[in-house]
Motif scaffolding. Structure first.
Motif, PDB file in Angstrom:
ATOM      1  N   GLN A 190      48.693 102.415  47.292  1.00 36.99           N
ATOM      2  CA  GLN A 190      48.405 100.982  47.246  1.00 36.99           C
ATOM      3  C   GLN A 190      48.043 100.519  45.835  1.00 36.99           C
ATOM      4  N   LEU A 191      48.791 101.029  44.855  1.00 39.10           N
ATOM      5  CA  LEU A 191      48.615 100.641  43.459  1.00 39.10           C
ATOM      6  C   LEU A 191      49.831  99.836  43.004  1.00 39.10           C
ATOM      7  N   LEU A 192      49.596  98.769  42.275  1.00 43.35           N
ATOM      8  CA  LEU A 192      50.689  98.024  41.656  1.00 43.35           C
ATOM      9  C   LEU A 192      51.175  98.773  40.414  1.00 43.35           C
ATOM     10  N   THR A 193      52.469  98.678  40.132  1.00 45.06           N
ATOM     11  CA  THR A 193      53.019  99.308  38.934  1.00 45.06           C
ATOM     12  C   THR A 193      53.543  98.234  37.992  1.00 45.06           C
ATOM     13  N   VAL A 194      53.264  98.434  36.705  1.00 47.46           N
ATOM     14  CA  VAL A 194      53.617  97.459  35.679  1.00 47.46           C
ATOM     15  C   VAL A 194      54.515  98.140  34.652  1.00 47.46           C
ATOM     16  N   ALA A 195      55.646  97.523  34.336  1.00 49.03           N
ATOM     17  CA  ALA A 195      56.524  98.009  33.262  1.00 49.03           C
ATOM     18  C   ALA A 195      56.038  97.411  31.946  1.00 49.03           C
ATOM     19  N   GLU A 196      55.613  98.276  31.034  1.00 52.01           N
ATOM     20  CA  GLU A 196      55.117  97.835  29.734  1.00 52.01           C
ATOM     21  C   GLU A 196      56.246  97.793  28.702  1.00 52.01           C
ATOM     22  N   GLY A 197      56.175  96.838  27.826  1.00 50.25           N
ATOM     23  CA  GLY A 197      57.051  96.836  26.664  1.00 50.25           C
ATOM     24  C   GLY A 197      58.514  96.607  26.937  1.00 50.25           C
ATOM     25  N   VAL A 198      58.838  95.754  27.906  1.00 50.94           N
ATOM     26  CA  VAL A 198      60.241  95.433  28.183  1.00 50.94           C
ATOM     27  C   VAL A 198      60.733  94.470  27.099  1.00 50.94           C
ATOM     28  N   GLU A 199      61.712  94.919  26.300  1.00 50.23           N
ATOM     29  CA  GLU A 199      62.119  94.153  25.129  1.00 50.23           C
ATOM     30  C   GLU A 199      63.557  93.657  25.163  1.00 50.23           C
ATOM     31  N   THR A 200      64.392  94.224  26.007  1.00 50.68           N
ATOM     32  CA  THR A 200      65.807  93.853  26.013  1.00 50.68           C
ATOM     33  C   THR A 200      66.264  93.525  27.433  1.00 50.68           C
ATOM     34  N   GLU A 201      67.436  92.891  27.518  1.00 48.91           N
ATOM     35  CA  GLU A 201      68.005  92.580  28.832  1.00 48.91           C
ATOM     36  C   GLU A 201      68.334  93.856  29.594  1.00 48.91           C
ATOM     37  N   GLU A 202      68.800  94.883  28.871  1.00 50.65           N
ATOM     38  CA  GLU A 202      69.097  96.159  29.522  1.00 50.65           C
ATOM     39  C   GLU A 202      67.853  96.768  30.137  1.00 50.65           C
ATOM     40  N   GLU A 203      66.754  96.723  29.399  1.00 50.60           N
ATOM     41  CA  GLU A 203      65.492  97.261  29.929  1.00 50.60           C
ATOM     42  C   GLU A 203      65.018  96.441  31.124  1.00 50.60           C
TER      43      GLU A 203
END
Length: 240
Positions: A190-203
């Protein structure tokens, strides 16, 4: 302070803001924390910096909420030195009282290494923070200790997956497998996950395939000055 938005990946709605400190150098302009935080720690300056950041960020968010900003939390990073040397829970409780910010709108971000040192004291501090109603996030997850036992022992709300994984997800099946496993584990706990440092459309597409809950990075917005952050949040409410 600058503020970087954090969005829901599914619908693009604003889910939070991270407060990031900058040093306004008289000759070099704004200097990022990677250049002065370690220096500040070695000179004993990180605690007074932290004591300035916390009330500033809480007061600012409360002001924005009063002006119509979506009711989302502000995240503030605590260094290992701050976490060990201060009565963190008591100080945060005082800041919340003084600024009028409700505790559910404050998140504290810690790295894995902070939790691994002075584990018993850290556990007591985290439980005291949770008793206040404050959220707890683990920053740069996946780059520190290999032991995952603390995930079940500590009252954690979010895992922020390090950019080193995010940047390779578009072209690396191994990174996709690792990140997907972390996300599935997080959901089971029951933990949320966060994507850090998304810099491009591909990412952006890559983190969408993996199934992150939240996303943050230059592709959405760079850390913004106070006035720009408020304008951005109002302009982009509910979409990107």
């Amino acid at each position: 302070l600058h503020y970087q938005p954090q969005l829901c990946l599914a619908d693009g709605a604003l889910q939070g803001l991270e407060a990031l400190v900058r040093w306004r150098h008289p000759e070099r302009g704004l200097v990022g924390p990677d250049e002065f935080i370690t220096f500040s720690e070695s000179r004993g300056l990180i605690t007074p910096i932290g004591r300035w950041v916390m009330p500033q960020a809480c007061r600012q968010l409360k002001e924005w909420q009063d002006q119509g900003l979506a009711m989302v939390p502000v995240a503030i990073n605590l260094s290992a030195l701050e976490f060990r040397q201060r009565d963190v829970a008591a100080e945060i409780a005082a800041v919340l009282r003084d600024t009028g910010l409700a505790p559910q709108y404050l998140e504290i971000e810690l790295t894995e290494s902070v939790l691994m040192h002075n584990a018993s004291q850290g556990l007591a501090t985290l439980h005291a923070l949770k008793a206040l109603g404050v959220g707890i996030s683990i920053d740069d997850f996946g780059t520190g200790y290999s032991s995952l036992s603390y995930l079940k022992r500590y009252p954690i709300d979010k895992l922020k997956i390090d950019r080193s994984f995010v940047m390779d997800t578009p072209g690396s099946s191994e990174d996709v497998a690792i990140v997907t496993a972390i996300i599935q584990m997080g959901r089971s706990l029951q933990l949320l996950t966060v994507a850090e440092g998304v810099e491009t459309e591909e990412e952006w597409k890559g983190v969408g395939i993996c199934g992150f809950d939240l996303v943050q990075g230059y592709y959405i917005a760079r850390p913004l000055r106070r006035e720009d952050a408020f304008a951005w949040a109002l302009r982009n409410a509910g979409h990107i």
